[in-house]
Motif scaffolding. Sequence first.
Motif, PDB file in Angstrom:
ATOM      1  N   UNK A  57      -4.857  -0.215  -7.802  1.00 19.20           N
ATOM      2  CA  UNK A  57      -5.801   0.415  -8.718  1.00 19.20           C
ATOM      3  C   UNK A  57      -5.091   0.998  -9.940  1.00 19.20           C
ATOM      4  N   UNK A  58      -5.846   1.694 -10.766  1.00 19.70           N
ATOM      5  CA  UNK A  58      -5.328   2.162 -12.047  1.00 19.70           C
ATOM      6  C   UNK A  58      -4.240   3.202 -11.981  1.00 19.70           C
ATOM      7  N   UNK A  59      -4.032   3.808 -10.811  1.00 21.85           N
ATOM      8  CA  UNK A  59      -2.960   4.798 -10.677  1.00 21.85           C
ATOM      9  C   UNK A  59      -1.660   4.182 -10.169  1.00 21.85           C
ATOM     10  N   UNK A  60      -1.551   2.861 -10.252  1.00 24.33           N
ATOM     11  CA  UNK A  60      -0.412   2.142  -9.674  1.00 24.33           C
ATOM     12  C   UNK A  60       0.778   2.095 -10.625  1.00 24.33           C
ATOM     13  N   UNK A 160      -2.396  -5.438   5.871  1.00 19.43           N
ATOM     14  CA  UNK A 160      -3.256  -4.998   6.968  1.00 19.43           C
ATOM     15  C   UNK A 160      -4.556  -4.429   6.400  1.00 19.43           C
ATOM     16  N   UNK A 161      -5.535  -4.195   7.284  1.00 21.38           N
ATOM     17  CA  UNK A 161      -6.791  -3.601   6.821  1.00 21.38           C
ATOM     18  C   UNK A 161      -6.555  -2.243   6.172  1.00 21.38           C
ATOM     19  N   UNK A 162      -5.656  -1.449   6.758  1.00 21.06           N
ATOM     20  CA  UNK A 162      -5.361  -0.127   6.204  1.00 21.06           C
ATOM     21  C   UNK A 162      -4.729  -0.250   4.818  1.00 21.06           C
ATOM     22  N   UNK A 163      -3.835  -1.210   4.652  1.00 24.60           N
ATOM     23  CA  UNK A 163      -3.200  -1.419   3.347  1.00 24.60           C
ATOM     24  C   UNK A 163      -4.214  -1.918   2.318  1.00 24.60           C
ATOM     25  N   UNK A 164      -5.145  -2.775   2.769  1.00 24.85           N
ATOM     26  CA  UNK A 164      -6.182  -3.267   1.870  1.00 24.85           C
ATOM     27  C   UNK A 164      -7.071  -2.114   1.413  1.00 24.85           C
ATOM     28  N   UNK A 165      -7.432  -1.226   2.340  1.00 20.56           N
ATOM     29  CA  UNK A 165      -8.254  -0.071   1.987  1.00 20.56           C
ATOM     30  C   UNK A 165      -7.559   0.788   0.936  1.00 20.56           C
ATOM     31  N   UNK A 166      -6.254   0.984   1.103  1.00 25.27           N
ATOM     32  CA  UNK A 166      -5.498   1.774   0.132  1.00 25.27           C
ATOM     33  C   UNK A 166      -5.417   1.054  -1.212  1.00 25.27           C
ATOM     34  N   UNK A 167      -5.175  -0.247  -1.185  1.00 30.60           N
ATOM     35  CA  UNK A 167      -5.034  -1.029  -2.414  1.00 30.60           C
ATOM     36  C   UNK A 167      -6.332  -1.052  -3.224  1.00 30.60           C
ATOM     37  N   UNK A 168      -7.462  -1.193  -2.524  1.00 31.37           N
ATOM     38  CA  UNK A 168      -8.747  -1.357  -3.207  1.00 31.37           C
ATOM     39  C   UNK A 168      -9.525  -0.056  -3.353  1.00 31.37           C
ATOM     40  N   UNK A 169      -9.033   1.015  -2.749  1.00 26.06           N
ATOM     41  CA  UNK A 169      -9.720   2.313  -2.766  1.00 26.06           C
ATOM     42  C   UNK A 169     -11.101   2.219  -2.109  1.00 26.06           C
ATOM     43  N   UNK A 170     -11.213   1.362  -1.081  1.00 22.82           N
ATOM     44  CA  UNK A 170     -12.426   1.260  -0.288  1.00 22.82           C
ATOM     45  C   UNK A 170     -12.212   1.937   1.060  1.00 22.82           C
ATOM     46  N   UNK A 171     -13.294   2.292   1.728  1.00 19.89           N
ATOM     47  CA  UNK A 171     -13.163   2.820   3.079  1.00 19.89           C
ATOM     48  C   UNK A 171     -12.764   1.691   4.029  1.00 19.89           C
ATOM     49  N   UNK A 172     -12.163   2.053   5.157  1.00 16.28           N
ATOM     50  CA  UNK A 172     -11.744   1.034   6.115  1.00 16.28           C
ATOM     51  C   UNK A 172     -12.958   0.282   6.658  1.00 16.28           C
TER      52      UNK A 172
END
Length: 215
Positions: A57-60, A160-172
């Motif tokens: 996301x934009x804070x990367x 992983x799903x957790x990493x995807x959630x962090x990358x996309x700023x979506x809930x798990x």
Amino acid sequence: MTPLVLALIDDYEVVVEGLASMMRSYQDRIRIVELDANATVATPVDIALYDSFANPQGDSPQVRELAANPNVAKTVVYTWKFDQRSITRALANGADGYVAKSLAAAELVTALESIHRGEQRVHPTGRASRKVVAGDWPGREEGLTHREAEMLALITQGLSNEMIAERTALSINSVKTHIRSCYRRIGVTTRTQAVLWGVDHGFLPDRSRRSGDDV
């Protein structure tokens, strides 16, 4: 009026090519000089448009590096993620603008011009909050939505799903819902099968730099 000079940034060529195609009717206002897939902007530009598809996301750090690049006058984040926290963090990270992917092509061009002039920095959903399907992404021809394709791209990269959630700023839970929908659409039932499908259908990141004239 002199056209704005743009570089389009994403790890997938199909994404930047689709975005370039979307703005092709506005060549009197926008001149695209680079389409960068996993490459550093090498030409002086007015705006580097950072597409968040399968990207942090934009804070990367990627956005921070763009903002620090002497070839880039202004950095703009182009995203579906439009909550106040994400906007604030992106702007604090060096982004000069934050633009919704739901904008139609004409609205996007107007938004970029406004950011370049130092006026409105944040441009949310377009008129009547309609959802505009613009640009392109891997798997679109196979029927994948933008979000489903993004999940598959990140799975194919090994996240992983957790990493995807962090990358996309979506809930798990949102991530899992999109992944299940993606699996149904491409006819797989396991993560391994999804990765193999992704590799076979162009879901690994590209690495290239192309001029806008190549599109």
